[in-house]
Design an enzyme around this catalytic site. Structure first.
Site, PDB file in Angstrom:
ATOM      1  N   LYS A 110      33.011  49.332  48.147  1.00 48.39           N
ATOM      2  CA  LYS A 110      34.252  49.254  47.707  1.00 48.39           C
ATOM      3  C   LYS A 110      34.439  50.586  46.895  1.00 48.39           C
ATOM      4  CE  LYS A 110      36.048  46.801  43.916  1.00 48.39           C
ATOM      5  NZ  LYS A 110      36.892  47.934  43.170  1.00 48.39           N
ATOM      6  N   ASP A 159      40.193  50.843  47.046  1.00 43.27           N
ATOM      7  CA  ASP A 159      40.903  49.902  46.147  1.00 43.27           C
ATOM      8  C   ASP A 159      41.559  50.855  45.048  1.00 43.27           C
ATOM      9  OD1 ASP A 159      41.592  47.825  44.712  1.00 43.27           O
ATOM     10  OD2 ASP A 159      39.786  47.651  43.625  1.00 43.27           O
ATOM     11  N   LYS A 171      45.132  50.071  44.620  1.00 44.38           N
ATOM     12  CA  LYS A 171      46.230  49.228  44.359  1.00 44.38           C
ATOM     13  C   LYS A 171      47.531  50.115  44.296  1.00 44.38           C
ATOM     14  CE  LYS A 171      43.100  46.239  41.690  1.00 44.38           C
ATOM     15  NZ  LYS A 171      41.924  46.955  41.879  1.00 44.38           N
ATOM     16  N   ASP A 197      54.452  51.369  44.192  1.00 41.03           N
ATOM     17  CA  ASP A 197      55.687  52.569  43.914  1.00 41.03           C
ATOM     18  C   ASP A 197      56.772  52.196  44.827  1.00 41.03           C
ATOM     19  OD1 ASP A 197      56.919  55.126  43.496  1.00 41.03           O
ATOM     20  OD2 ASP A 197      54.938  55.993  43.276  1.00 41.03           O
ATOM     21  N   ASN A 245      59.421  54.113  50.221  1.00 37.70           N
ATOM     22  CA  ASN A 245      58.859  55.093  50.949  1.00 37.70           C
ATOM     23  C   ASN A 245      57.683  55.827  50.524  1.00 37.70           C
ATOM     24  OD1 ASN A 245      59.633  57.177  53.070  1.00 37.70           O
ATOM     25  ND2 ASN A 245      59.793  58.276  51.141  1.00 37.70           N
ATOM     26  N   THR A 279      43.041  39.716  37.223  1.00 32.27           N
ATOM     27  CA  THR A 279      42.582  38.362  36.323  1.00 32.27           C
ATOM     28  C   THR A 279      42.482  38.890  34.933  1.00 32.27           C
ATOM     29  OG1 THR A 279      40.461  39.206  37.096  1.00 32.27           O
ATOM     30  CG2 THR A 279      41.336  37.440  38.357  1.00 32.27           C
ATOM     31  N   ARG A 330      28.725  36.003  41.121  1.00 27.53           N
ATOM     32  CA  ARG A 330      27.458  36.184  40.596  1.00 27.53           C
ATOM     33  C   ARG A 330      26.343  35.389  41.112  1.00 27.53           C
ATOM     34  NH1 ARG A 330      29.028  40.214  39.227  1.00 27.53           N
ATOM     35  NH2 ARG A 330      29.422  41.483  37.306  1.00 27.53           N
ATOM     36  N   GLN A 374      32.089  39.683  33.476  1.00 26.09           N
ATOM     37  CA  GLN A 374      33.244  38.662  34.196  1.00 26.09           C
ATOM     38  C   GLN A 374      33.082  37.245  33.462  1.00 26.09           C
ATOM     39  OE1 GLN A 374      34.716  39.303  36.976  1.00 26.09           O
ATOM     40  NE2 GLN A 374      33.999  41.033  37.802  1.00 26.09           N
ATOM     41  N   GLY A 428      29.191  44.080  42.530  1.00 23.85           N
ATOM     42  CA  GLY A 428      28.580  45.375  41.884  1.00 23.85           C
ATOM     43  C   GLY A 428      27.408  45.298  41.430  1.00 23.85           C
ATOM     44  N   ARG A 429      27.497  45.085  39.762  1.00 23.88           N
ATOM     45  CA  ARG A 429      26.381  45.107  39.158  1.00 23.88           C
ATOM     46  C   ARG A 429      25.215  44.373  39.540  1.00 23.88           C
ATOM     47  NH1 ARG A 429      30.042  44.901  34.073  1.00 23.88           N
ATOM     48  NH2 ARG A 429      31.271  43.871  35.576  1.00 23.88           N
TER      49      ARG A 429
HETATM   50  O1  C5P Z   1      29.986  44.682  38.958  1.00 29.92           O
HETATM   51  P1  C5P Z   1      31.000  43.530  39.520  1.00 29.92           P
HETATM   52  O2  C5P Z   1      30.361  42.612  40.332  1.00 29.92           O
HETATM   53  O3  C5P Z   1      31.509  42.825  38.149  1.00 29.92           O
HETATM   54  O4  C5P Z   1      32.343  44.267  40.156  1.00 29.92           O
HETATM   55  C1  C5P Z   1      33.342  43.818  40.507  1.00 29.92           C
HETATM   56  C2  C5P Z   1      34.054  44.690  40.975  1.00 29.92           C
HETATM   57  O5  C5P Z   1      35.437  44.003  41.476  1.00 29.92           O
HETATM   58  C3  C5P Z   1      34.755  45.930  40.257  1.00 29.92           C
HETATM   59  O6  C5P Z   1      34.704  47.098  41.037  1.00 29.92           O
HETATM   60  C4  C5P Z   1      36.026  45.303  39.587  1.00 29.92           C
HETATM   61  O7  C5P Z   1      36.893  46.257  39.243  1.00 29.92           O
HETATM   62  C5  C5P Z   1      36.591  44.400  40.899  1.00 29.92           C
HETATM   63  N1  C5P Z   1      37.483  43.469  40.383  1.00 29.92           N
HETATM   64  C6  C5P Z   1      37.127  42.398  39.387  1.00 29.92           C
HETATM   65  N2  C5P Z   1      37.956  41.410  39.412  1.00 29.92           N
HETATM   66  C7  C5P Z   1      39.265  41.534  39.757  1.00 29.92           C
HETATM   67  C8  C5P Z   1      39.421  42.656  40.593  1.00 29.92           C
HETATM   68  C9  C5P Z   1      38.907  43.471  40.800  1.00 29.92           C
HETATM   69  O8  C5P Z   1      35.906  42.327  39.179  1.00 29.92           O
HETATM   70  N3  C5P Z   1      40.165  40.427  39.481  1.00 29.92           N
END
Ligand code: C5P
Length: 234
Positions: free
Chosen positions: A39, A65, A67, A70, A73, A121, A182, A191, A211-212
């Site tokens: 992503k 991503d 988002k 606008d 067109n 969120t 997680r 989170q 991600g992390r």
């Molecule tokens: O590191 P982590 O697993 O928390 O990363 C989650 C990814 O998903 C990040 O890029 C974050 O911006 C994105 N994201 C999120 N929650 C959302 C929408 C997007 O954590 N509601």
């Protein structure tokens, strides 16, 4: 072109590249050959731009991503440029409205789809009130924007693991990609409301954004492999 790209099935996990471009290549090397996509969000895109996206899309399933939100067109023109980059999925705000959303399905292909974002969120009831939204219940707002997007032909959604079960029941053939995942026992980072990879999958998630727990793991490959193993045995 990689195996991920020849199939229209999305990879089970998109690794969130919330990092500078310099850190991307080493991570791609570490995860080489695993069935993951990547992503690319605003941070990396606004640093490295469309060239990086196009390059990566030659070998990997990419979730771009940005988002979009606008006038119809402008969004349609931007979305057509994104479709040409070779990415698999890309996000738009459902709050952009029916006319903005309605022009998008015609740009979709087997290997390219839009995902609607409903309510971020991070938004609470007081934030919705601040926007002048009369029903300030975030879940009701999610449902309202989900209906709007679906009624305008959008079949992909980004949603939290806690929303996915209800939305999937309403659109069983839809694509639902969920962040906020997680592995059991992993750090929550920032989170709050999370599910494990298996819980998210069993609730109806098509693919997960993680991600992390992978990118900051002492051994990112082992962390990613462990998540993929959990999902494939679930
Ligand atoms: O590191 P982590 O697993 O928390 O990363 C989650 C990814 O998903 C990040 O890029 C974050 O911006 C994105 N994201 C999120 N929650 C959302 C929408 C997007 O954590 N509601």
């Amino acid at each position: 072109m990689s195996s991920q790209q020849t199939s229209s099935a999305l990879p089970p996990v998109f690794v969130a590249l919330d990092m500078n471009e310099g850190a991307v290549s080493p991570l791609l090397g570490t995860l080489d050959g695993l069935n993951v996509g990547y992503k690319i969000g605003m941070e990396l895109f606004y640093q490295s731009g469309a060239d990086l996206v196009r390059r990566m899309a030659q070998d990997h399933a990419i979730f771009l991503d940005l988002k979009l939100h606008d006038i119809p067109n402008t969004v349609q023109s931007a979305a057509a440029r994104i479709a040409d980059m070779g990415v698999r999925v890309t996000t738009v705000h459902a709050a952009g409205g029916g006319a903005m959303l309605a022009g998008l399905p015609a740009l979709e292909r087997d290997d390219f789809q839009f995902l609607a974002v409903t309510v971020l969120t991070s938004m609470k009831a007081e934030d919705l009130r601040g926007l002048g939204v009369s029903d300030d219940n975030p879940q009701n707002r999610v449902q309202h924007l989900f209906n709007l997007a679906r009624d305008n032909g959008i079949t992909g959604f980004i949603c939290s693991p806690l929303e996915v079960e209800g939305l999937h029941a309403e659109l069983p053939g839809g694509t639902f990609i969920t962040p906020g995942v997680r592995p059991a026992g992993a750090s929550l980072d920032d989170q709050n409301r999370v599910a494990t990879p298996l819980q998210a999958k069993q609730s109806g998630a098509t693919s997960l954004v993680i991600g992390r727990p992978i990118t900051r793991a002492p051994d990112p490959r082992a962390a990613a492999q462990a998540i993929l193993d959990t999902l494939s045995h679930g």
